[in-house]
Design an enzyme around this catalytic site. Structure first.
Site: not given
Ligand code: NAD
Length: 356
Positions: A189, A221
């Site tokens: 991330k 994600d």
């Protein structure tokens, strides 16, 4: 080959499925002329009850002295409903990983064709999916400083990674990619998290040593979405502890059931092999737990810790043959399964031994 194997069943269905995994190792020893010497030790709730500690010193010493550990699961509802309990079964698991230096958790996610119908994902999306996850196991938010401030109304957990920790797991993942489709996806991330920025920087640097491996970087994600949308696009995936914890449980649905997935935790010393599922107290003592994840953990143990590839393949092929013959445990049965083919834990184990 002569080897010492420590059996650590732990809690709940860990006891039931590990007994079956051990029988499979026994049969392999007999069939291929090896000598496996077993010992057993306590961990988790059963260890707390017996000694007050979730990982007694005796267990740790036996683990360090053995060539490999076949592990079950830890956990008990008593602690799940009491977040304030100071001594907890999962502390045994975390301490074991730290003490044995088990920094890489490998989870092969491969769907047996016969179980295409058992997954909640469409068969045409799933068929052919074959992913090997490398989850970092000794760093991240699980091991950093944690606490409460402002009279207990604010909580914090510090995530920390060192360059060295990322390098060693990245190398393991790149090495594995070389033996497969030569594709590696590193998940982070890095758009928001500093440990992720270090992670990406290190993976990019290590990638220069592996010019034959195609590398992509994905945000966690996006990866969560892509795993369901197009699982076949992945080959080897490497990620940090927290992201790996979540993504591998998500990916378990590709294989149809938690009861089918094995994992290996390896580092510089003794390797630990265990199903990814927990102690499942909802079905403990009923004799219905699926033992295939423990059996497949035994197959990983033979391959990774002992280098016995033919023996490991023999176990996987026996599982495949049992499924092809139509036998199922309750968790992987569907409307097409004949009722007499739905087997309990021991009967499923006996079928695998028969096919072996
Ligand atoms: P779980 O994996 O134990 O069970 C989740 C669901 O899957 C349950 O409905 C269970 O019946 C089913 N299931 C799991 N394994 C199965 C098998 N082999 N055959 C058939 N069905 C199976 O997870 P949970 O319910 O979230 O946790 C129960 C306990 O296990 C908790 O105390 C948790 O902390 C612990 N846990 C331990 C580990 C570990 O030891 N590595 C991992 C996860 C959870």
């Amino acid at each position: 080959m002569k080897k010492n194997i420590l059996i650590v069943p732990g809690d709940g269905i860990g006891q039931e499925v590990t007994a079956v995994g051990k029988k499979v190792l026994d049969r392999i020893a007999e069939k291929f002329g090896h000598e496996f010497i077993y010992d057993e030790a306590l961990i988790g709730h059963v260890a707390i009850e017996a000694t007050g500690s979730p990982l007694p010193d005796e267990t740790l010493a036996k683990m360090k002295a053995s060539d490999a550990v076949l592990f079950g699961a830890v956990g008990h509802p008593k602690y799940d409903n009491d977040p304030s309990a100071k001594v907890r079964p999962e502390q045994g698991l975390l301490k074991m990983r730290k003490e044995l230096g088990l920094y890489a958790n490998l989870r092969p996610i491969k769907l047996f064709d016969e179980l295409l119908g058992a997954s909640s994902i469409k068969p045409e999306i799933l068929k052919g999916a074959d992913i090997l996850f490398f989850r970092e196991l000794t760093g991240d938010i699980y091991f950093g400083e944690k606490g409460r401030k402002n009279d207990g109304d604010t909580a914090y957990d510090v995530a920390e990674y060192s360059r060295y920790e990322v390098e060693r797991i990245a190398r393991k993942a790149f090495d594995a990619a070389r033996t497969r489709k030569k594709k590696l996806c590193s998940v982070d991330k890095a758009n928001v998290i500093e440990t992720s920025r270090l992670w990406r920087e290190v993976v990019q640097k290590i990638a220069l040593e592996y010019p034959d491996v195609e590398v992509e970087h994905q945000f966690v994600d996006a990866t969560a979405m892509l795993l369901i949308k197009d699982p076949k696009r992945f080959d080897v995936v490497v990620t940090a502890n927290l992201f790996g914890d979540i993504l591998t449980d998500e990916a378990s649905q590709i294989a149809g059931s938690m009861g089918m997935l094995a994992s290996a935790s390896v580092g510089d010393g003794t390797g630990v092999y265990e199903p990814i599922h927990g102690s499942a107290h909802d079905i403990t003592g009923k004799g219905v737990a699926n033992p295939l994840a423990s059996i497949l953990s035994a197959a990983l143990l033979l391959d990774i810790s002992f280098g016995l590839k033919a023996e490991s393949d023999a176990v996987i092929n026996a599982v495949d043959a049992v499924l092809k013959a139509g036998y199922r445990t309750r968790d992987i049965a569907d409307a097409t399964t004949a009722p007499e083919n739905i087997l309990g834990t021991d009967a499923m184990g006996a079928k695998v031994l028969e096919f072996l």
